[in-house]
Design an enzyme around this catalytic site. Structure first.
Site, short mmCIF file in Angstrom:
data_model
loop_
_atom_site.label_atom_id
_atom_site.label_comp_id
_atom_site.label_asym_id
_atom_site.label_seq_id
_atom_site.Cartn_x
_atom_site.Cartn_y
_atom_site.Cartn_z
N HIS A 168 -1.69 1.30 7.20
CA HIS A 168 -2.28 1.49 5.88
C HIS A 168 -2.10 2.68 5.41
O HIS A 168 -2.47 3.69 6.00
CB HIS A 168 -3.69 0.74 6.03
CG HIS A 168 -4.14 0.66 4.51
ND1 HIS A 168 -3.44 0.07 3.58
CD2 HIS A 168 -5.17 1.28 4.26
CE1 HIS A 168 -4.34 -0.16 2.53
NE2 HIS A 168 -5.21 0.73 2.50
N CYS A 177 0.94 -1.21 -0.11
CA CYS A 177 -0.07 0.02 0.15
C CYS A 177 0.84 1.32 0.00
O CYS A 177 0.46 2.32 -0.66
CB CYS A 177 -0.96 -0.01 1.22
SG CYS A 177 -0.05 -0.16 2.82
#
Length: 548
Positions: free
Chosen positions: A476, A114
């Site tokens: 994230h 990510c």
């Protein structure tokens, strides 16, 4: 050379796979993954003399048509086919094309990637970068980036950035770190810096004027590099006669330090530029205290701001995240952090652009209120139009605090009047042509010849990389990119926007959560300022404002 058809044997089954020796071994492994389900990081491809490595030269391996390769590794879930066949843009009907272009494509998460996906999407907000890549024939990581961006612009389905990810790990081994048999999560800001460094080999873009200094500069030098001037002055009373030392260096980002009292980005940047250090004094022959003052001597067209949210805590010997909420502006005036010399060059066009932007907003408001049914004195040419601002409230007759027309100004019509008066507004295109000419005449010659620099010092926020979570080495990453970075903005009157263009009033953003792409309202941007475990701004990309 055309691809070879070879056999792959895994778990007592044999598969036919295409092997292209013009592609790296990683492409062959990805093809094996498609049929066996063995992830490349767990795959061992046996060849004569050992095991196929990612950097192997196919000429030394010398594969042959019909050769059988033995593959060892535990299979996972096979990659799922797309829910519908891939259709390229050039094959679509007009209606399908309009719907497909409404959202940019996302990127598949290949396992803790990510950080890379968010960085790639944010950098896509630099159209000049894609132009420079297309104009060149780069190799290595820039070549992979060119191919990836080209693929992303030609399809409407999510893209798997496997080739780029492989090249990134090979170019910068820090991103190949393994944790418990899988690739580890990495830092998006470090990825941004390393990718920018890799792009230093991409040639620069030509300037519009013959006197522009672009021939020897790379794209990164032109559009993404700032110049920092640092002055150190000893404040020890015994060294009053010691002259200050001045150094100049090129930087790819400015930092926003986050302290216990930092509430605004500008404050954090100022704190990072000013400070005190201890170093050896040549005049005293011992260590002394120095004041450090840094200012930017060059502003690039794209200015990167790094929110320093991760810091090392000595008391617990661990990297931690700073959760404090820090407000960032959607428009940033960098004139406060530049040298006096640069500020003098920026000030005339900067001041004029601020005034013109108020006029543009007022014209837009009127056209929105009247449905675009305003009377233009003429639409046949720039010279036939009234002067820009004619019939408008002049800056001198407007209270800067309230925005209302002040009393005592005769012969001036205030646009804020509720009376639907017959206003002779120039057409937007001719008004902007005049404004552009006025602004260009104010640009300093040094700035005009410096391709890729900011000539105003005024910026708008176009992309954000955020981090979600409380842990520094986990969490994230996502990207948020302003819509205008993907779609041309129409400055036409209400209801007359060109097909595929974005209305000037549309200031919403796109949210990129790996392969998932959604519209993100401008009003929700303050939720990215931090203050908790939810997404907080980490890397911000500001684009210099256009004169047009």
């Amino acid at each position: 050379m055309s691809p070879l058809t070879v056999h792959v044997k895994h778990a007592a089954r044999v598969y036919d796979v295409q092997l292209d020796i013009d592609q790296p071994p990683t492409a062959f492994k990805n093809a094996i993954y498609q049929v066996t389900g063995v992830p490349p990081e767990r795959m061992k491809v046996m060849i004569k003399g050992g095991m196929l490595k990612d950097d192997h030269d196919w000429k030394k391996v010398a594969p042959k048509e019909g050769q059988t390769f033995m593959v060892i590794g535990a299979a996972g879930e096979l990659p799922k086919p797309p829910p519908k066949p891939v259709v390229f843009l050039e094959d679509m009907e007009d209606e399908e094309l309009a719907q497909a272009l409404s959202l940019p494509v996302g990127l598949v998460n290949l396992g803790n990637t990510c950080y890379m996906n968010a960085t790639l999407q944010a950098m896509r907000a630099i159209p000049e970068l894609q132009g420079a890549l297309e104009a060149a024939s780069p190799s290595g990581l820039p070549g992979s980036l060119k191919a990836l961006y080209s693929n992303m612009s030609r399809t409407t389905d999510e893209v798997t950035p496997f080739a780029f990810w492989t090249n990134l790990r090979q170019t910068f081994p820090q991103f190949a770190e393994m944790t418990r048999g899988a690739y580890a999560q990495q830092d998006a800001e470090e990825c941004w810096v390393q990718m920018t460094n890799a792009l230093r080999d991409v040639p620069g873009l030509p300037g519009q004027s013959s006197g522009s200094s672009s021939s020897s500069k790379t794209f990164v030098d032109q559009y993404m590099t700032a110049q920092m001037r640092r002055e150190l002055k000893c404040i020890d009373p015994e060294a009053a006669d010691e002259p200050p030392s001045i150094t100049v260096e090129n930087i790819l980002k400015i930092e926003c330090n986050i302290g216990n009292t930092t509430n605004y980005m500008h404050t954090g940047i100022t704190d990072a530029l000013n400070g005190t250090i201890v170093k050896n004094s040549p005049s005293l022959g011992r260590e002394a205290l120095y004041n450090s003052k840094s200012r930017l001597a060059r502003l690039p067209a794209y200015l990167t701001v790094h929110m320093v949210r991760f810091a090392w805590r000595r008391d617990i010997n661990k990297k931690t995240k700073i959760m404090r909420r820090v407000k960032f502006p959607l428009e940033f005036d960098a004139s406060d952090i530049v040298t006096d010399e640069l500020k003098a060059k920026l000030l005339p066009v900067c001041t004029k652009l601020k005034t013109i932007e108020k006029d543009r907003a007022e014209r837009r408001r009127i056209r929105s209120r009247t449905g675009g049914k305003t009377t233009a004195a003429s639409s046949e040419g720039v010279n036939a139009e009234p002067a820009v601002g004619e019939g408008l409230t002049s800056p001198a007759s407007t209270d800067p605090t309230t925005g209302q027309a002040s009393s005592g100004e005769a012969g001036t019509t205030a646009l804020t009047s509720d009376k639907p008066a017959d206003l002779d507004l120039p057409t937007e295109s001719s008004a902007r042509a005049k404004e552009l000419k006025e602004l260009e005449d104010l640009v300093h010659p040094d700035l005009k010849s410096d391709v890729g620099c900011s000539v105003t010092g005024l910026y708008e926020l176009v992309a954000i990389v955020t981090h979600k979570g409380a842990a520094a080495d986990a969490g994230h990453y996502m990207a948020y990119v302003k819509k205008s970075a993907f779609h041309p903005v129409s400055n036409a009157s209400a209801g007359s926007n060109e097909k595929g263009s974005l209305a000037a009033e549309d200031e919403d953003w796109y949210k990129f959560d790996d392969s998932k792409v959604t519209v993100f309202p401008k009003e929700k941007l303050p939720t990215l300022e931090g203050g908790g475990e939810d997404s907080s701004a980490y890397v911000l990309l500001y684009k210099t404002k256009s004169l047009a």
